[in-house]
Design a protein around this motif. Structure first.
Motif, PDB file in Angstrom:
ATOM      1  N   ASP A  18     -18.239 -42.670  -1.199  1.00  0.00           N
ATOM      2  CA  ASP A  18     -18.138 -40.298  -0.497  1.00  0.00           C
ATOM      3  C   ASP A  18     -16.972 -40.480  -0.925  1.00  0.00           C
ATOM      4  N   VAL A  19     -16.837 -39.213  -1.933  1.00  0.00           N
ATOM      5  CA  VAL A  19     -15.488 -38.334  -2.277  1.00  0.00           C
ATOM      6  C   VAL A  19     -15.766 -37.183  -1.897  1.00  0.00           C
ATOM      7  N   TRP A  20     -14.731 -36.677  -1.344  1.00  0.00           N
ATOM      8  CA  TRP A  20     -13.785 -35.906  -0.705  1.00  0.00           C
ATOM      9  C   TRP A  20     -13.002 -35.171  -1.312  1.00  0.00           C
ATOM     10  N   CYS A  21     -13.330 -33.623  -2.407  1.00  0.00           N
ATOM     11  CA  CYS A  21     -13.284 -32.823  -3.174  1.00  0.00           C
ATOM     12  C   CYS A  21     -13.313 -31.243  -2.570  1.00  0.00           C
ATOM     13  N   GLU A  22     -12.276 -30.733  -3.582  1.00  0.00           N
ATOM     14  CA  GLU A  22     -11.978 -30.070  -2.729  1.00  0.00           C
ATOM     15  C   GLU A  22     -12.107 -28.971  -4.953  1.00  0.00           C
ATOM     16  N   LEU A  23     -12.798 -28.543  -5.332  1.00  0.00           N
ATOM     17  CA  LEU A  23     -12.895 -27.574  -6.554  1.00  0.00           C
ATOM     18  C   LEU A  23     -11.484 -27.275  -6.669  1.00  0.00           C
ATOM     19  N   PHE A  53     -14.418 -30.705   1.362  1.00  0.00           N
ATOM     20  CA  PHE A  53     -13.328 -30.349   1.935  1.00  0.00           C
ATOM     21  C   PHE A  53     -12.771 -29.562   0.939  1.00  0.00           C
ATOM     22  N   PRO A  54     -12.649 -28.312   1.559  1.00  0.00           N
ATOM     23  CA  PRO A  54     -12.153 -27.016   1.505  1.00  0.00           C
ATOM     24  C   PRO A  54     -10.463 -26.828   1.947  1.00  0.00           C
ATOM     25  N   LYS A  57      -4.745 -23.287   1.789  1.00  0.00           N
ATOM     26  CA  LYS A  57      -4.163 -22.937   0.953  1.00  0.00           C
ATOM     27  C   LYS A  57      -5.136 -22.409  -0.501  1.00  0.00           C
ATOM     28  N   HIS A  58      -6.087 -23.246  -1.096  1.00  0.00           N
ATOM     29  CA  HIS A  58      -6.415 -22.752  -2.023  1.00  0.00           C
ATOM     30  C   HIS A  58      -8.379 -21.822  -1.573  1.00  0.00           C
ATOM     31  N   LYS A  59      -7.796 -20.605  -1.590  1.00  0.00           N
ATOM     32  CA  LYS A  59      -8.544 -19.234  -1.697  1.00  0.00           C
ATOM     33  C   LYS A  59      -9.819 -19.607  -2.269  1.00  0.00           C
ATOM     34  N   HIS A  60     -10.017 -19.832  -3.379  1.00  0.00           N
ATOM     35  CA  HIS A  60     -11.416 -19.628  -3.654  1.00  0.00           C
ATOM     36  C   HIS A  60     -12.244 -21.725  -3.427  1.00  0.00           C
ATOM     37  N   ALA A  61     -11.559 -22.515  -2.483  1.00  0.00           N
ATOM     38  CA  ALA A  61     -11.915 -23.419  -2.579  1.00  0.00           C
ATOM     39  C   ALA A  61     -13.447 -23.824  -2.052  1.00  0.00           C
ATOM     40  N   TYR A  62     -13.479 -22.624  -1.310  1.00  0.00           N
ATOM     41  CA  TYR A  62     -14.899 -23.158  -0.380  1.00  0.00           C
ATOM     42  C   TYR A  62     -16.101 -21.987  -0.790  1.00  0.00           C
ATOM     43  N   ALA A  63     -16.034 -20.412  -1.738  1.00  0.00           N
ATOM     44  CA  ALA A  63     -16.830 -20.269  -2.101  1.00  0.00           C
ATOM     45  C   ALA A  63     -17.363 -21.691  -3.360  1.00  0.00           C
ATOM     46  N   ALA A  64     -15.618 -22.410  -4.276  1.00  0.00           N
ATOM     47  CA  ALA A  64     -16.657 -23.455  -4.921  1.00  0.00           C
ATOM     48  C   ALA A  64     -17.334 -24.214  -4.317  1.00  0.00           C
ATOM     49  N   GLY A 140      -6.895 -34.282   2.728  1.00  0.00           N
ATOM     50  CA  GLY A 140      -6.332 -33.881   2.244  1.00  0.00           C
ATOM     51  C   GLY A 140      -6.963 -34.587   0.395  1.00  0.00           C
ATOM     52  N   THR A 141      -7.411 -33.797  -0.862  1.00  0.00           N
ATOM     53  CA  THR A 141      -7.769 -34.287  -1.345  1.00  0.00           C
ATOM     54  C   THR A 141      -7.282 -34.933  -2.569  1.00  0.00           C
ATOM     55  N   PRO A 142      -7.882 -35.849  -3.282  1.00  0.00           N
ATOM     56  CA  PRO A 142      -9.261 -36.662  -3.262  1.00  0.00           C
ATOM     57  C   PRO A 142      -8.942 -37.550  -1.860  1.00  0.00           C
ATOM     58  N   THR A 143      -9.889 -37.653  -1.238  1.00  0.00           N
ATOM     59  CA  THR A 143      -9.684 -38.893  -0.127  1.00  0.00           C
ATOM     60  C   THR A 143     -11.917 -39.480  -0.361  1.00  0.00           C
ATOM     61  N   TYR A 144     -11.249 -41.277  -0.212  1.00  0.00           N
ATOM     62  CA  TYR A 144     -12.788 -41.967  -0.549  1.00  0.00           C
ATOM     63  C   TYR A 144     -13.146 -42.439   0.703  1.00  0.00           C
TER      64      TYR A 144
END
Length: 175
Positions: A18-23, A53-54, A57-64, A140-144
């Motif tokens: 599993d790769v916990w990531c935010e774009l 995992f948006p 602090k990153h405004k567009h991460a949830y939409a991404a 935080g990201t990335p987390t595996y």
């Protein structure tokens, strides 16, 4: 249909990473090289699962994250993830139109992306991933997560690929 004279080969289950990531995360962009190396080394013996995992602090991460789910539905999930991560700086400065641009560049239905971002059809997946991540201690990201072990790459990614390989090798040998 199988030939009864030839026994079917047992199919080993792949090891799940599993790769916990935010774009919108530069560290996740950097982690792509490790993920490519892991795919190359293990092929279908390692299943990479994108988990969202948006970060606030990153405004567009949830939409991404929602857009990545739409790309997955349209058959190009990882290609989309990699393309958006390659444009982290653009996403920071230009915002959500970048998500539609990437969809178009990959030949995806950008109008459907736009609709998905408006109607929120992928919200539950993103929310569930984020809630599960929090419950597992992801901060935080990335987390595996592999073999029940959490490996945090949000502070440093040094040595993480080697640790993932060590765990994957152990799990594959046990199966």
């Amino acid at each position: 249909m199988s030939d009864s004279s030839t026994p079917a080969a047992p199919s080993a289950r792949p090891v799940v990473l599993d790769v916990w990531c935010e774009l919108q995360c530069p560290d996740c962009r950097t982690a792509l090289e490790d993920l490519r190396s892991l795919r190359e080394r293990y092929g279908d013996r390692l299943e990479l699962r994108l988990r969202h995992f948006p970060l606030e602090k990153h405004k567009h991460a949830y939409a991404a994250a929602q857009a990545a789910e739409e790309a997955l539905d349209q058959g190009k999930g990882w290609a989309y993830v990699e393309a958006v991560l390659a444009r982290v700086a653009d996403l920071d400065t230009k915002g959500e139109p970048v998500l539609l641009e990437v969809a178009r560049e990959l030949g995806l239905d950008a109008e459907e992306f736009d609709t998905a971002l408006i109607d929120g059809r992928h919200l539950l997946i993103v929310d569930a991933d984020q809630a599960e991540g929090k419950a597992l201690g992801v901060t935080g990201t990335p987390t595996y997560m592999i073999g029940g072990e959490r490996l945090d790459g949000g502070k440093s990614q040094e040595g993480l690929r080697a640790r993932i390989e060590e765990i994957a090798d152990r799990l594959l040998a046990a199966s």
